[in-house]
Design a protein around this motif. Sequence first.
Motif, PDB file in Angstrom:
ATOM      1  N   LEU A 213     -27.906 -27.001  -6.125  1.00 42.77           N
ATOM      2  CA  LEU A 213     -26.771 -26.511  -6.893  1.00 42.77           C
ATOM      3  C   LEU A 213     -25.523 -26.395  -6.014  1.00 42.77           C
ATOM      4  O   LEU A 213     -24.410 -26.698  -6.449  1.00 42.77           O
ATOM      5  N   THR A 214     -25.722 -25.954  -4.771  1.00 45.45           N
ATOM      6  CA  THR A 214     -24.594 -25.908  -3.832  1.00 45.45           C
ATOM      7  C   THR A 214     -24.034 -27.305  -3.613  1.00 45.45           C
ATOM      8  O   THR A 214     -22.814 -27.493  -3.538  1.00 45.45           O
ATOM      9  N   LEU A 215     -24.915 -28.304  -3.518  1.00 47.42           N
ATOM     10  CA  LEU A 215     -24.463 -29.689  -3.369  1.00 47.42           C
ATOM     11  C   LEU A 215     -23.588 -30.098  -4.548  1.00 47.42           C
ATOM     12  O   LEU A 215     -22.527 -30.706  -4.361  1.00 47.42           O
TER      13      LEU A 215
ATOM     14  N   ARG B 180     -31.129 -13.725 -12.309  1.00 51.05           N
ATOM     15  CA  ARG B 180     -31.605 -12.498 -12.941  1.00 51.05           C
ATOM     16  C   ARG B 180     -31.090 -12.325 -14.361  1.00 51.05           C
ATOM     17  O   ARG B 180     -31.713 -11.645 -15.172  1.00 51.05           O
ATOM     18  N   THR B 181     -29.941 -12.909 -14.665  1.00 53.34           N
ATOM     19  CA  THR B 181     -29.322 -12.671 -15.972  1.00 53.34           C
ATOM     20  C   THR B 181     -29.542 -13.854 -16.914  1.00 53.34           C
ATOM     21  O   THR B 181     -30.483 -13.864 -17.700  1.00 53.34           O
ATOM     22  N   VAL B 182     -28.667 -14.844 -16.841  1.00 53.59           N
ATOM     23  CA  VAL B 182     -28.739 -15.956 -17.809  1.00 53.59           C
ATOM     24  C   VAL B 182     -29.633 -17.090 -17.330  1.00 53.59           C
ATOM     25  O   VAL B 182     -29.944 -18.003 -18.095  1.00 53.59           O
ATOM     26  N   GLY B 183     -30.032 -17.066 -16.036  1.00 49.71           N
ATOM     27  CA  GLY B 183     -30.842 -18.154 -15.497  1.00 49.71           C
ATOM     28  C   GLY B 183     -29.969 -19.215 -14.855  1.00 49.71           C
ATOM     29  O   GLY B 183     -28.822 -19.432 -15.268  1.00 49.71           O
ATOM     30  N   LEU B 184     -30.514 -19.898 -13.837  1.00 48.98           N
ATOM     31  CA  LEU B 184     -29.746 -20.935 -13.142  1.00 48.98           C
ATOM     32  C   LEU B 184     -29.729 -22.227 -13.954  1.00 48.98           C
ATOM     33  O   LEU B 184     -30.760 -22.634 -14.495  1.00 48.98           O
ATOM     34  N   PRO B 185     -28.589 -22.892 -14.028  1.00 53.62           N
ATOM     35  CA  PRO B 185     -28.559 -24.201 -14.689  1.00 53.62           C
ATOM     36  C   PRO B 185     -29.155 -25.265 -13.777  1.00 53.62           C
ATOM     37  O   PRO B 185     -29.273 -25.070 -12.564  1.00 53.62           O
ATOM     38  N   THR B 186     -29.556 -26.383 -14.351  1.00 52.00           N
ATOM     39  CA  THR B 186     -30.001 -27.516 -13.526  1.00 52.00           C
ATOM     40  C   THR B 186     -28.824 -28.407 -13.155  1.00 52.00           C
ATOM     41  O   THR B 186     -28.879 -29.127 -12.164  1.00 52.00           O
ATOM     42  N   SER B 187     -27.753 -28.356 -13.962  1.00 53.43           N
ATOM     43  CA  SER B 187     -26.558 -29.151 -13.695  1.00 53.43           C
ATOM     44  C   SER B 187     -25.325 -28.287 -13.898  1.00 53.43           C
ATOM     45  O   SER B 187     -25.233 -27.564 -14.894  1.00 53.43           O
ATOM     46  N   LEU B 188     -24.379 -28.372 -12.952  1.00 57.17           N
ATOM     47  CA  LEU B 188     -23.129 -27.634 -13.084  1.00 57.17           C
ATOM     48  C   LEU B 188     -22.118 -28.453 -13.865  1.00 57.17           C
ATOM     49  O   LEU B 188     -22.057 -29.679 -13.745  1.00 57.17           O
ATOM     50  N   GLU B 189     -21.318 -27.765 -14.671  1.00 58.46           N
ATOM     51  CA  GLU B 189     -20.291 -28.448 -15.452  1.00 58.46           C
ATOM     52  C   GLU B 189     -19.119 -28.833 -14.551  1.00 58.46           C
ATOM     53  O   GLU B 189     -18.785 -28.133 -13.600  1.00 58.46           O
ATOM     54  N   VAL B 190     -18.505 -29.977 -14.857  1.00 56.46           N
ATOM     55  CA  VAL B 190     -17.339 -30.456 -14.126  1.00 56.46           C
ATOM     56  C   VAL B 190     -16.153 -30.449 -15.081  1.00 56.46           C
ATOM     57  O   VAL B 190     -16.256 -30.934 -16.212  1.00 56.46           O
ATOM     58  N   GLY B 191     -15.024 -29.902 -14.647  1.00 53.38           N
ATOM     59  CA  GLY B 191     -13.842 -29.842 -15.505  1.00 53.38           C
ATOM     60  C   GLY B 191     -13.331 -31.226 -15.858  1.00 53.38           C
ATOM     61  O   GLY B 191     -13.194 -32.091 -14.986  1.00 53.38           O
ATOM     62  N   GLU B 192     -13.060 -31.449 -17.124  1.00 55.25           N
ATOM     63  CA  GLU B 192     -12.565 -32.752 -17.565  1.00 55.25           C
ATOM     64  C   GLU B 192     -11.245 -33.095 -16.890  1.00 55.25           C
ATOM     65  O   GLU B 192     -11.008 -34.254 -16.509  1.00 55.25           O
ATOM     66  N   ASN B 193     -10.370 -32.110 -16.709  1.00 49.53           N
ATOM     67  CA  ASN B 193      -9.081 -32.366 -16.063  1.00 49.53           C
ATOM     68  C   ASN B 193      -9.264 -32.811 -14.618  1.00 49.53           C
ATOM     69  O   ASN B 193      -8.521 -33.672 -14.127  1.00 49.53           O
TER      70      ASN B 193
END
Length: 329
Positions: free
Chosen positions: A255-257, A285-298
């Motif tokens: 995820l850091t990558l 602990r809360t919502v859970g880690l995503p497998t993919s991070l979102e990238v801003g369209e702009n």
Amino acid sequence: MGVSKTTVGRWAKSHLIRPHTNAIKPTLTEANKISRMRWCLTHIQPALYEGKLLHHAMHNTIHIDEKWFYMTKTSDRYYLLPDEDEPYRACKPQFGTYGQTIFDGKIGIFSFTEQVPAKRKSKNRPRGTLETKPIPSVNKEAMRECLLNQIIPAIKAKWPANASKDIYIQQDNAKPHLRSFDSQFDELASSDGFKFHLISQPANSPDTNVLDLGFFRAIQSLQDDKVATNIDELLGNVWSSFEELTPQTLNNVFLTLQSCLSKILEVHGGNNCKIPHLNKERLRRTVGLPTSLEVGENLVKESLEYLLLPQNDVSASYDIGHLMNVLQL
């Protein structure tokens, strides 16, 4: 600064100044920066039915690299009792329905060593005793042997049955590494239902590989706490440290990558950017880690437009063409 050390310490404690460890980063040419931007953009894909752009989860990408491990550091800090002797040191990610680990994401860690007969008798062993030694040089033949006879068989043995067998092996641009047109690799690449591809990350870009980005450091920190007096004990410590690392640690680094790839785009391919903090433990602990991070369209639009500037001499090739079509550029 023209003040005493105690004043500096007091300022730091009061947060008037802050300590900072500065790491030297690879010098990047303009061609390096363009290559890094293209690399980052090729790891972005549209999310089906969501209207978002996401980083690739890299579930079919294996990162490989080499690292030296040492029995001890050159210097270390100790805290001793007033009458205690000073120490003497010398030396010559996927889960099952119920949360169980199906595949921990770790393929293996392999040593470049050989067994060599001792040339002389000593108090520790007689002449001719087999000793473990580092090989003289990690050359192309050593890399080919490791990749074909150790890494690929280990991937096949550990790979989840329901995962894609179209696998990308990412490496840096070191001279000993094999290239995709290596005949012996090509022969093995399509066997047992697997299809392996060798890909090289951009030059001077350790921040695009999870091993250099943090996983090696995590292994090293565990290994440093273990005592070793010979190469065999060192190897045992490295292997046990590798096994101790959890799938969550590896998932964190991936995820850091992904966040680093976005930061590289923000600075037009440079490496003068800070690794962002994602508060992964709080997310877990809360919502859970995503497998993919979102990238801003702009951000993606601006990056594509920058690459297409005349001075950058980058054509809209296939690898980034799909993003241009999605964003109607």
